[in-house]
Design a protein around this motif. Structure first.
Motif, short mmCIF file in Angstrom:
data_model
loop_
_atom_site.label_atom_id
_atom_site.label_comp_id
_atom_site.label_asym_id
_atom_site.label_seq_id
_atom_site.Cartn_x
_atom_site.Cartn_y
_atom_site.Cartn_z
N GLU A 6 0.83 -1.21 0.00
CA GLU A 6 0.00 0.00 0.00
C GLU A 6 0.87 1.26 0.00
O GLU A 6 0.55 2.24 -0.69
N ILE A 7 1.95 1.23 0.72
CA ILE A 7 2.88 2.38 0.74
C ILE A 7 3.47 2.61 -0.64
O ILE A 7 3.56 3.75 -1.11
N TYR A 8 3.87 1.52 -1.31
CA TYR A 8 4.45 1.65 -2.64
C TYR A 8 3.45 2.31 -3.60
O TYR A 8 3.81 3.18 -4.40
N ILE A 9 2.21 1.85 -3.54
CA ILE A 9 1.19 2.39 -4.43
C ILE A 9 0.95 3.87 -4.14
O ILE A 9 0.80 4.69 -5.05
N LEU A 186 -3.92 -9.48 -11.68
CA LEU A 186 -5.35 -9.28 -11.44
C LEU A 186 -5.69 -9.45 -9.96
O LEU A 186 -6.51 -8.70 -9.41
N ASP A 187 -5.10 -10.44 -9.33
CA ASP A 187 -5.35 -10.67 -7.90
C ASP A 187 -4.84 -9.49 -7.07
O ASP A 187 -5.53 -8.99 -6.17
N PHE A 188 -3.63 -9.03 -7.39
CA PHE A 188 -3.06 -7.86 -6.70
C PHE A 188 -3.92 -6.62 -6.94
O PHE A 188 -4.23 -5.87 -6.00
N ASN A 189 -4.34 -6.42 -8.17
CA ASN A 189 -5.15 -5.25 -8.52
C ASN A 189 -6.48 -5.27 -7.80
O ASN A 189 -7.00 -4.23 -7.37
N SER A 190 -7.04 -6.46 -7.65
CA SER A 190 -8.32 -6.59 -6.93
C SER A 190 -8.15 -6.24 -5.45
O SER A 190 -8.99 -5.55 -4.86
N ASN A 191 -7.06 -6.67 -4.85
CA ASN A 191 -6.82 -6.39 -3.44
C ASN A 191 -6.60 -4.90 -3.17
O ASN A 191 -6.91 -4.42 -2.08
N TYR A 192 -6.08 -4.19 -4.18
CA TYR A 192 -5.78 -2.77 -4.00
C TYR A 192 -6.59 -1.89 -4.95
O TYR A 192 -6.16 -0.83 -5.37
N SER A 193 -7.81 -2.36 -5.26
CA SER A 193 -8.67 -1.63 -6.22
C SER A 193 -9.01 -0.23 -5.72
O SER A 193 -9.24 0.67 -6.53
N PHE A 194 -9.01 -0.03 -4.41
CA PHE A 194 -9.32 1.28 -3.86
C PHE A 194 -8.20 2.29 -4.11
O PHE A 194 -8.40 3.50 -3.97
N GLY A 201 -3.87 -0.36 -16.89
CA GLY A 201 -2.77 0.55 -17.17
C GLY A 201 -2.18 1.12 -15.90
O GLY A 201 -0.98 1.41 -15.83
N ALA A 202 -3.01 1.27 -14.86
CA ALA A 202 -2.52 1.84 -13.60
C ALA A 202 -1.53 0.91 -12.92
O ALA A 202 -0.43 1.32 -12.53
N VAL A 203 -1.89 -0.36 -12.80
CA VAL A 203 -0.97 -1.31 -12.15
C VAL A 203 0.22 -1.60 -13.07
O VAL A 203 1.34 -1.81 -12.60
N GLY A 204 0.00 -1.58 -14.39
CA GLY A 204 1.10 -1.74 -15.32
C GLY A 204 2.13 -0.64 -15.15
O GLY A 204 3.34 -0.88 -15.18
N GLY A 205 1.66 0.58 -14.94
CA GLY A 205 2.55 1.70 -14.71
C GLY A 205 3.34 1.55 -13.42
O GLY A 205 4.53 1.91 -13.35
#
Length: 415
Positions: A6-9, A186-194, A201-205
């Motif tokens: 979460e900190i990284y994001i 997809l699993d990671f993106n789902s956990n941090y969808s908020f 493209g957001a998680v790809g970036g």
């Protein structure tokens, strides 16, 4: 969920020079690209079906599509390399091998038509089973722009970022490895969808920034320290690009302002691209010159979304589009032509006029693009161009003495 993730994001989102800020959320060209790329892929398919695709990447409709993708900021830099025709290696084998070419076109056509995730993955597996030499998961960059919530973008930096963050060993060049990586993303993106987005493209970036070492995390800090000089160069380059983009946006807003002011003085209603309403020029928000909402009776909904992103429209009192303007800075002239052509096909109104507005230094490029064989056909609309210097210099005089859109004939040029 990991607190460090979460900190990284959060670091990624808050960095004003990250691709999240410069490409994902503050870049209207990204939104425009989706329909342009979809139309371009359609053209690739049609040319293959008509046996007009050719036997080289250079000059092909696929090159045009990849050029539109590669101009999407840093994330897609180099995305076209995998499609360059390498004669000695005979890769990718979609130029001289007619059956492979048709297989690739059928795959693209099916992916254009499908929306179901499982069916799309099945098509990827079918393509993989054909073992077309050199045609690997770089194709995912095409799929991202067709289905951004299903396929993440793909390149070396993204794979490096993925392997670093998740302590994996995904390899380049394998569809199987890409699909395995996709499931984890997809699993990671789902956990941090908020914090991220359904648009991958957001998680790809995020993975890209980790992969190039610009986002320093505990998992890559030693590598960053070892390559500190290279990293400083990367950061300076990014800062320079951000400054350059800001200057170009400044010119872009100025041209929209002149066109809006001129349109109003000639008695037309004006529409400014919806993403640009908050931009300012001459201490005025561009949205103050524009309709608050664009109503286009009879237009398909997906076309309305694209038209709303055209830089400037002039409309008569009945809401008919009289002139359409695409202001091009460093992005593809070809993209602007495609957007105007797309609008022309939808309107089918010979009275409407279409214009590219571009820096003086790009005049030769405009001429070369308009002379492409793909634009030399009966259905092609007539597109003129206006140079920045002429619009800037003559706007006041045209506002004072012009009576209607024909005043643009004084400064517009045609091939």
């Amino acid at each position: 969920m990991s607190a460090s993730f979460e900190i990284y994001i959060q670091q990624y989102r808050s960095d004003l020079e990250s691709v999240y800020q410069t490409w994902f959320i503050n870049n209207e060209e990204r939104l425009k690209a989706f329909r342009t790329i979809k139309n371009g892929i359609n053209q690739v398919v049609e040319e293959v079906e008509r046996n007009q695709f050719g036997n080289d990447f250079k000059g092909s409709s696929l090159e045009v599509v990849m050029n539109v993708i590669t101009e999407q900021k840093q994330v897609f830099e180099g995305a076209a390399h995998a499609f360059y025709w390498k004669p000695k290696l005979r890769i990718p084998d979609i130029y001289e091998n007619e059956e492979n070419k048709k297989t690739f076109a059928r795959f693209l056509k099916t992916c254009l038509q499908l929306k179901n995730k499982n069916q799309l993955i099945a098509e990827v597996n079918k393509l993989n089973a054909q073992k077309i030499k050199g045609l690997g998961p770089a194709v995912a960059n095409l799929l991202y722009f067709l289905h951004p919530t299903i396929f993440p973008p793909f390149n070396t930096a993204i794979v490096n970022g993925f392997n670093t963050l998740f302590k994996e060993k995904i390899k380049l060049g394998s569809w199987t490895e890409y699909l395995r990586m996709r499931e984890v993303i997809l699993d990671f993106n789902s956990n941090y969808s908020f914090l991220l987005s359904k648009d991958l493209g957001a998680v790809g970036g995020l993975l890209f920034e980790i992969g190039i070492g610009r986002l320093v995390i505990s998992e890559n800090h030693e590598v960053v320290l070892q390559k500190i000089k290279k990293q400083e160069k990367t950061n300076r380059k990014r800062h320079s690009e951000v400054i350059h983009d800001a200057l170009e946006n400044h010119d872009h807003s100025e041209m929209q302002y002149h066109l809006a002011r001129l349109g109003k003085s000639l008695g037309y209603h004006v529409w400014i691209a919806k993403n640009d309403h908050k931009r300012e020029w001459n201490n005025q928000k561009l949205g103050e010159w524009s309709y608050p909402q664009l109503s286009l009776e009879g237009f398909p909904e997906q076309v309305k979304d694209t038209v709303a992103l055209i830089d400037v429209l002039w409309l008569d009192t009945s809401g008919n589009i009289i002139c359409a303007f695409e202001v091009e800075k460093s992005t593809s002239i070809y993209s602007g032509i495609l957007r105007l052509y797309d609008l022309a096909l939808t309107m089918n109104d010979p009275k409407c006029k279409f214009y590219l507005v571009a820096p003086d230094k790009r005049e030769k490029e405009i001429k070369a693009q308009l002379l492409r064989p793909s634009f030399q056909h009966e259905q092609m609309c007539s597109i003129s161009y206006i140079l920045f210097s002429d619009l800037r210099c003559d706007c006041d005089a045209m506002c004072k003495f012009g009576e209607n859109a024909s005043v643009l004939d004084k400064i517009s040029l045609s091939i």
